[in-house]
Design a protein around this motif. Structure first.
Motif, PDB file in Angstrom:
ATOM      1  N   THR A 402       0.999  -1.229   0.143  1.00  0.00           N
ATOM      2  CA  THR A 402      -0.032  -0.024  -0.115  1.00  0.00           C
ATOM      3  C   THR A 402       0.797   1.362   0.104  1.00  0.00           C
ATOM      4  OG1 THR A 402      -1.479  -1.376   1.122  1.00  0.00           O
ATOM      5  CG2 THR A 402      -2.008   1.283   1.128  1.00  0.00           C
ATOM      6  N   GLY A 403       1.675   1.067   0.587  1.00  0.00           N
ATOM      7  CA  GLY A 403       2.756   2.390   0.757  1.00  0.00           C
ATOM      8  C   GLY A 403       3.193   2.708  -0.516  1.00  0.00           C
ATOM      9  N   PHE A 404       3.821   1.742  -1.062  1.00  0.00           N
ATOM     10  CA  PHE A 404       4.555   2.031  -2.436  1.00  0.00           C
ATOM     11  C   PHE A 404       3.497   2.421  -3.392  1.00  0.00           C
ATOM     12  CE2 PHE A 404       9.004   1.057  -2.872  1.00  0.00           C
ATOM     13  CZ  PHE A 404       9.383   1.193  -1.343  1.00  0.00           C
ATOM     14  N   ALA A 405       2.325   1.882  -3.411  1.00  0.00           N
ATOM     15  CA  ALA A 405       1.170   2.306  -4.477  1.00  0.00           C
ATOM     16  C   ALA A 405       0.611   3.383  -3.940  1.00  0.00           C
ATOM     17  CB  ALA A 405      -0.106   1.222  -4.054  1.00  0.00           C
ATOM     18  N   PHE A 406       0.724   4.059  -2.803  1.00  0.00           N
ATOM     19  CA  PHE A 406       0.411   5.512  -2.446  1.00  0.00           C
ATOM     20  C   PHE A 406       1.452   6.490  -3.216  1.00  0.00           C
ATOM     21  CE2 PHE A 406       0.497   9.168   0.466  1.00  0.00           C
ATOM     22  CZ  PHE A 406      -0.896   9.122   0.816  1.00  0.00           C
ATOM     23  N   PHE A 407       2.684   6.044  -3.007  1.00  0.00           N
ATOM     24  CA  PHE A 407       3.746   6.872  -3.621  1.00  0.00           C
ATOM     25  C   PHE A 407       3.401   6.847  -5.209  1.00  0.00           C
ATOM     26  CE2 PHE A 407       6.375   5.197   0.020  1.00  0.00           C
ATOM     27  CZ  PHE A 407       5.574   6.355   0.863  1.00  0.00           C
ATOM     28  N   ALA A 408       3.223   5.743  -5.850  1.00  0.00           N
ATOM     29  CA  ALA A 408       3.078   5.639  -7.263  1.00  0.00           C
ATOM     30  C   ALA A 408       1.775   6.784  -7.550  1.00  0.00           C
ATOM     31  CB  ALA A 408       2.662   4.313  -7.677  1.00  0.00           C
ATOM     32  N   ALA A 409       0.823   6.602  -6.693  1.00  0.00           N
ATOM     33  CA  ALA A 409      -0.509   7.457  -7.122  1.00  0.00           C
ATOM     34  C   ALA A 409       0.010   8.792  -6.958  1.00  0.00           C
ATOM     35  CB  ALA A 409      -1.652   7.093  -6.231  1.00  0.00           C
ATOM     36  N   ALA A 410       0.896   9.345  -5.938  1.00  0.00           N
ATOM     37  CA  ALA A 410       1.305  10.702  -5.729  1.00  0.00           C
ATOM     38  C   ALA A 410       2.039  11.029  -7.084  1.00  0.00           C
ATOM     39  CB  ALA A 410       2.091  10.696  -4.638  1.00  0.00           C
ATOM     40  N   HIS A 411       2.865  10.172  -7.506  1.00  0.00           N
ATOM     41  CA  HIS A 411       3.593  10.485  -8.732  1.00  0.00           C
ATOM     42  C   HIS A 411       2.783  10.652  -9.974  1.00  0.00           C
ATOM     43  CE1 HIS A 411       7.175   9.766  -5.981  1.00  0.00           C
ATOM     44  NE2 HIS A 411       7.618  10.704  -6.662  1.00  0.00           N
ATOM     45  N   TYR A 412       1.999   9.857 -10.119  1.00  0.00           N
ATOM     46  CA  TYR A 412       1.082   9.785 -11.240  1.00  0.00           C
ATOM     47  C   TYR A 412      -0.073  10.687 -11.310  1.00  0.00           C
ATOM     48  CZ  TYR A 412      -1.987   7.468 -14.457  1.00  0.00           C
ATOM     49  OH  TYR A 412      -2.996   7.051 -15.530  1.00  0.00           O
ATOM     50  N   TRP A 413      -0.761  11.045 -10.206  1.00  0.00           N
ATOM     51  CA  TRP A 413      -1.977  11.944 -10.188  1.00  0.00           C
ATOM     52  C   TRP A 413      -1.767  13.479  -9.854  1.00  0.00           C
ATOM     53  CZ3 TRP A 413      -4.792   6.959  -8.541  1.00  0.00           C
ATOM     54  CH2 TRP A 413      -5.375   6.355  -9.593  1.00  0.00           C
ATOM     55  N   LEU A 414      -0.772  13.411  -9.067  1.00  0.00           N
ATOM     56  CA  LEU A 414      -0.727  14.769  -8.159  1.00  0.00           C
ATOM     57  C   LEU A 414      -0.606  16.085  -9.443  1.00  0.00           C
ATOM     58  CD1 LEU A 414       0.675  14.225  -4.562  1.00  0.00           C
ATOM     59  CD2 LEU A 414      -1.633  14.740  -5.502  1.00  0.00           C
ATOM     60  N   PRO A 415       0.405  15.706 -10.260  1.00  0.00           N
ATOM     61  CA  PRO A 415       0.887  16.789 -11.298  1.00  0.00           C
ATOM     62  C   PRO A 415      -0.304  17.029 -11.872  1.00  0.00           C
ATOM     63  CG  PRO A 415       2.601  14.971 -11.402  1.00  0.00           C
ATOM     64  CD  PRO A 415       1.439  14.513 -10.491  1.00  0.00           C
ATOM     65  N   LYS A 416      -1.183  16.426 -12.111  1.00  0.00           N
ATOM     66  CA  LYS A 416      -2.510  16.322 -12.926  1.00  0.00           C
ATOM     67  C   LYS A 416      -3.471  17.486 -11.940  1.00  0.00           C
ATOM     68  CE  LYS A 416      -6.294  16.191 -15.618  1.00  0.00           C
ATOM     69  NZ  LYS A 416      -6.027  16.449 -16.872  1.00  0.00           N
ATOM     70  N   PHE A 417      -3.266  17.600 -10.706  1.00  0.00           N
ATOM     71  CA  PHE A 417      -4.243  18.425  -9.924  1.00  0.00           C
ATOM     72  C   PHE A 417      -3.337  19.751  -9.672  1.00  0.00           C
ATOM     73  CE2 PHE A 417      -6.200  14.494  -9.372  1.00  0.00           C
ATOM     74  CZ  PHE A 417      -7.529  14.733  -9.516  1.00  0.00           C
ATOM     75  N   TYR A 418      -1.960  19.725  -9.635  1.00  0.00           N
ATOM     76  CA  TYR A 418      -1.252  20.964  -9.563  1.00  0.00           C
ATOM     77  C   TYR A 418      -0.884  21.536 -10.799  1.00  0.00           C
ATOM     78  CZ  TYR A 418      -0.951  19.970  -4.518  1.00  0.00           C
ATOM     79  OH  TYR A 418      -1.330  19.779  -3.110  1.00  0.00           O
ATOM     80  N   GLY A 419      -0.921  20.886 -11.862  1.00  0.00           N
ATOM     81  CA  GLY A 419      -0.442  21.542 -12.993  1.00  0.00           C
ATOM     82  C   GLY A 419       0.901  21.783 -13.022  1.00  0.00           C
ATOM     83  N   ALA A 514      -9.323  19.514 -18.433  1.00  0.00           N
ATOM     84  CA  ALA A 514      -8.080  20.401 -18.236  1.00  0.00           C
ATOM     85  C   ALA A 514      -7.298  20.136 -16.952  1.00  0.00           C
ATOM     86  CB  ALA A 514      -8.858  21.716 -17.843  1.00  0.00           C
ATOM     87  N   THR A 515      -6.181  20.675 -16.965  1.00  0.00           N
ATOM     88  CA  THR A 515      -5.187  20.635 -15.853  1.00  0.00           C
ATOM     89  C   THR A 515      -5.238  21.767 -15.320  1.00  0.00           C
ATOM     90  OG1 THR A 515      -4.308  18.426 -17.151  1.00  0.00           O
ATOM     91  CG2 THR A 515      -3.096  19.928 -15.365  1.00  0.00           C
ATOM     92  N   PRO A 516      -5.446  21.976 -13.939  1.00  0.00           N
ATOM     93  CA  PRO A 516      -6.099  21.145 -13.156  1.00  0.00           C
ATOM     94  C   PRO A 516      -7.371  21.301 -13.235  1.00  0.00           C
ATOM     95  CG  PRO A 516      -4.777  23.188 -11.954  1.00  0.00           C
ATOM     96  CD  PRO A 516      -4.603  23.514 -13.428  1.00  0.00           C
ATOM     97  N   PRO A 517      -8.258  20.283 -13.124  1.00  0.00           N
ATOM     98  CA  PRO A 517      -9.656  20.033 -13.433  1.00  0.00           C
ATOM     99  C   PRO A 517     -10.430  21.374 -12.867  1.00  0.00           C
ATOM    100  CG  PRO A 517      -9.002  18.032 -12.504  1.00  0.00           C
ATOM    101  CD  PRO A 517      -7.617  19.217 -12.073  1.00  0.00           C
TER     102      PRO A 517
END
Lengths: 541, 304
Positions: A402-419, A514-517
């Motif tokens: 779960t921890g490593f998946a959390f980090f994968a999610a952070a690197h995968y999705w956060l740029p989408k929400f921060y632009g 759009a980025t960010p949505p």
């Protein structure tokens, strides 16, 4: 003019389009993305608290005898490490943060079904967390029972167990409400054309998780109230001299707390099922099997709790049944792993940060899962039960998984929400350090357990000294990587390169907006025409 | 040793080897496939995917059935090993282990008590487990046995020591401050020696010291209080008599001299005055006689 001097904060989309600013626009917001980020920072904060306590545990165990604290402090430290990590980080972790951020967008909805209930969930989480934290510094001090609160010890100890347990009780409501919200959202708010066969696998995993949250959490809530009744009123529910039964507590506790393991791991598996196909540019292999196996794990995982109790004195028949069911649960997990690996075959694989975390998830989760087979078999469980083998095992699944998946999610999705995006090189260095440190630390623990070192041990015999030292060195490597990763993410998301469009070629709906949505996610409600892994049609709804 | 008798270690170790072996093969397979695919199909070498295959019924059936068979074998093997752990051979020597925070003591059918579990080599031994307070766990790694010691519940384990020697007993179920210090010993000795030990008349040490040691054995005092000045869970006995002690009594702090009165009170009602820096956790020794208390106080006096 220097660009560093005027750091522009994140702009656009849901960050600005309501025109509201300041703390109130966050803690009273009903936007699922803002609530998701609230959760993200709350759980990350508690994750860091938990990591700090974990480092203290490893420092204490670096050498035999008292090293940096007393036995009493140590017992409180590992208890609070467990309570914080389980109830404040990993249970709400992926579903409440990334689930909230991404799931409504992935199904083409404007928000969750009950936005105000969603906000209430976060408030309950915050209140529960404050109660748990208060319990550490009031009354008899931080609980020293272990996160499992086993009676009769938890009924006798002078530490502030009642308040801590009440905090966990409140946290349970937060979890139940999120579950209700997600089930309703996924049933009712899918966009036109988003049928069940086109749901991203992350959504499928959240759906299965939400049912476990709704069905299992009430049981632990009641059980924890019983502990409070036992302590304050002396009811004797668990006291054999008054007709009670301490083993009954263990059943009630694990009826929730084993399914809770699946609340923790299923959403992580969902993240992996998103990242692997995108970075292989190939449809996920065995979509139906992965979706069905999530539901199968949630269902079968609800009836295996007794494998925590093979030594407790429950009947041998019960040991046989629970051992059998435990092996049944291993099968859908294996199916997922095989399908993920097959997705790589003949793909076009890009080893960027999210993918590295996802691939290492497969490896670490496999080690955790396979060592679980040792624990599922009755004969071998007896030897390693309650030893460091178990500590290593569940950290492989919970942290390596779960921890490593959390980090994968952070690197995968956060740029989408921060632009904005993080730098790739430090992310890879951080990943490598964490991967190495992780294995040095937790694999060593499994060896220690095989040699017979029990868990929750403040002190140990000299024969365990060398391996404990190695594990402690592993914790330093792991934490170094973790710090680099967090700093890189933090700097990158606030002032990194702009992140636009769909650089990884994802085909699910979050990549067409759009980025960010914007606040309600899409300019106009999408009409879905293809599945989430149909990469040839990425960019179309 | 009876040649037909399979020891607990012999029953469990093959299961470990089987499951570890199968796991290693699976792990190596998964890892090798991952590395192979990542290297072979990396984007620089394979800029576009060469397949868009999204499933295979045959593969799904194969990799559902094979793991199913494998785990069923593991289940069966694990269960049969477990049965050996649970089936006490006939004629096993009966002993009792009494667990309390934080010490083990052992009793034999003839009434003999001991702070070590003496057993004859090659003979099966059944240990009946009894807890005086919270849940403990009786764990002997060398014999691969473990069982929780639950208050109010009849649990037992059995083992046979194939070789003479000294084997550690750990408490495996977390039980508070002294949990990791709750270490006992199995002493496996040749049968003749064991029989002689079991039947030897109680070694009557002279006077108070003998009685004090009896008390220590019965209540496990030395699990928390050292006699050599080292710090354990409770204050050490060495140099205690006559020293000034800071205690909390009824919520108020005070300094007292550790005289006969203070020591007697601290033994009989440990919760009355708590020494600064130590947790208020000592249980009152149930059924201790005044003569025994006096003997312990005299013993402490002697430890300058």
């Amino acid at each position: 003019m220097s660009s560093d001097a005027t750091v522009t904060p994140v702009t656009g989309g849901f960050w600005e389009d309501t025109g509201k600013r300041g703390i109130a626009s966050w803690i009273f917001s009903t936007d699922h993305k803002r609530i998701g980020l609230l959760y993200l920072y709350s759980v990350l904060g508690f994750f860091l608290v938990g990591v700090f306590l974990g480092v203290l545990i490893r420092l204490e165990l670096m050498a035999p005898g008292p090293t940096i604290m007393t036995a009493k402090t140590y017992n409180a430290v590992f208890t609070v490490h467990g309570v914080v990590m389980i109830f404040l980080f990993i249970i709400p972790g992926i579903p409440a943060s990334f689930g909230n951020l991404v799931m409504p967008i992935q199904i083409g909805a404007r928000d969750v079904a009950f936005p105000r209930l969603n906000l209430l969930s976060w408030w309950l989480y915050a209140i529960g967390a404050v109660i748990v934290l208060t319990s550490l510094f009031t009354g008899g001090g931080a609980p020293d029972t272990g996160w499992t609160f086993y009676v009769p010890f938890s009924a006798r100890t002078g530490t502030n167990v009642s308040l801590a347990v009440f905090g966990v009780f409140v946290l349970g409501f937060s979890s139940i409400l999120t579950g209700v919200n997600f089930v309703t959202t996924i049933h009712r708010l899918r966009a036109e054309g988003m049928n069940w066969g086109r749901l991203p696998l992350f959504v499928w995993s959240l759906y299965a998780t939400a049912w476990v949250q709704i069905l299992a959490t009430p049981i632990v809530a009641i059980t924890l109230l019983m502990v409070i009744a036992e302590r304050t009123l002396g009811v004797g529910l668990f006291d054999p001299s008054r007709g009670g039964d301490p083993v009954m507590y263990q059943h009630l506790f694990w009826i929730y707390s084993h399914p809770a393991v699946y609340i923790m791991i299923l959403p992580a598996m969902g993240v992996i099922s998103e990242v692997i196909p995108v970075f292989s540019r190939k449809p996920i292999f065995g979509y139906k099997m992965i979706a069905v196996s999530s539901v199968a794990i949630a269902a079968a995982g609800s009836v295996v709790w007794g494998h925590h109790m093979f030594t407790s004195g429950m009947s041998d028949t019960a040991v046989m049944v629970f051992s059998f069911l435990t092996f049944v649960v291993a099968i859908p997990s294996a199916i997922k792993v095989f399908n993920w690996v097959s997705t790589l075959y003949r793909g076009s694989i890009s080893l960027e940060a999210p993918m590295l975390f996802a691939l290492s998830f497969i490896l670490l989760f496999s080690i955790g899962g396979l060592s679980g087979l040792i624990l599922g078999a009755a004969a071998t469980d007896i030897h390693v039960h309650d030893t460091h083998f178990v500590v290593g095992h569940f950290h492989y699944v919970m942290f390596g998984g779960t921890g490593f998946a959390f980090f994968a999610a952070a690197h995968y999705w956060l740029p989408k929400f921060y632009g904005r995006r993080y730098k790739e090189k430090p992310a890879i260095v951080a990943w490598a350090l964490m991967f190495v440190g992780f294995n040095v630390m937790y694999f060593t623990m499994q060896v220690l357990g095989m040699k017979g070192m029990p868990r929750r041990y403040f002190d140990y015999l000299p024969e365990f000294a060398r391996l404990n030292f190695v594990a402690t060195v592993g914790s330093w490597i792991l934490v170094t990587g973790l710090i680099i990763m967090l700093v890189n993410l933090w700097r990158g998301l606030l002032k990194g390169e702009p992140f636009e469009g769909n650089p990884w070629g994802g085909a699910s709906l979050e990549w067409i907006t759009a980025t960010p949505p914007p606040t309600e996610n899409f300019e106009e409600d999408p009409v879905v025409t293809h599945g989430p892994y149909d990469f040839k049609r990425a960019g179309e709804p | 040793m009876d040649n037909q008798l399979i020891s607990t270690t012999q029953a469990v170790d093959p299961v470990f080897i089987f499951i570890f072996g199968a796991c290693l093969v699976m792990l190596l397979g998964i890892t090798a496939a991952m590395i192979l695919f990542v290297v072979r199909y990396r984007r620089s070498r394979s800029p576009e995917p060469t397949s868009d295959r999204d499933g295979s019924l045959w593969l799904e059936i194969v990799w559902t059935l094979l793991p199913t068979l494998l785990v069923l074998a593991m289940f069966y093997y694990g269960w049969s090993g477990y049965l050996t752990l649970r089936t006490v051979p006939k004629g096993a020597l009966q002993t009792k282990a009494v667990a309390r925070m934080w010490a083990w003591s052992f009793q034999y059918e003839n009434g003999k008590t001991s702070d070590k579990l003496y057993v004859p080599v090659g003979k099966p031994v059944q240990v009946n487990l009894e807890s005086k307070d919270v849940i403990h766990g009786f764990f002997v790694p060398a014999f691969r046995i473990k069982r929780d010691v639950v208050p109010g519940m009849k649990n037992h384990v059995w083992f046979v020591a194939s070789r003479p020697g000294s084997y550690d007993i750990y408490c495996s179920q977390y039980c508070g401050t002294g949990h990791s210090a709750m270490i006992g010993k199995v002493e496996a000795v040749p049968e003749a020696q064991f029989t002689a030990w079991l039947n030897e008349a109680k070694e009557e040490k002279e006077g108070d010291e003998g009685m004090a040691h009896e008390v220590f054995e019965k209540f496990g005092c030395l699990g928390c209080h050292s006699t050599d000045g080292s710090q354990k869970v409770g204050p050490t006995f060495k140099g205690l008599y006559g020293s000034k002690v800071n205690v909390t009594r009824g919520g108020k702090k005070e300094t007292v001299t550790a005289d006969d009165g203070y020591l007697t009170e601290s033994i009989k009602t440990p919760a009355a005055a708590i020494v600064e820096g130590f947790p208020p956790i000592m249980p009152a020794p149930e059924g201790i006689t005044d003569a025994q208390v006096k003997a312990v106080v005299e013993f402490i006096k002697g430890l300058k």
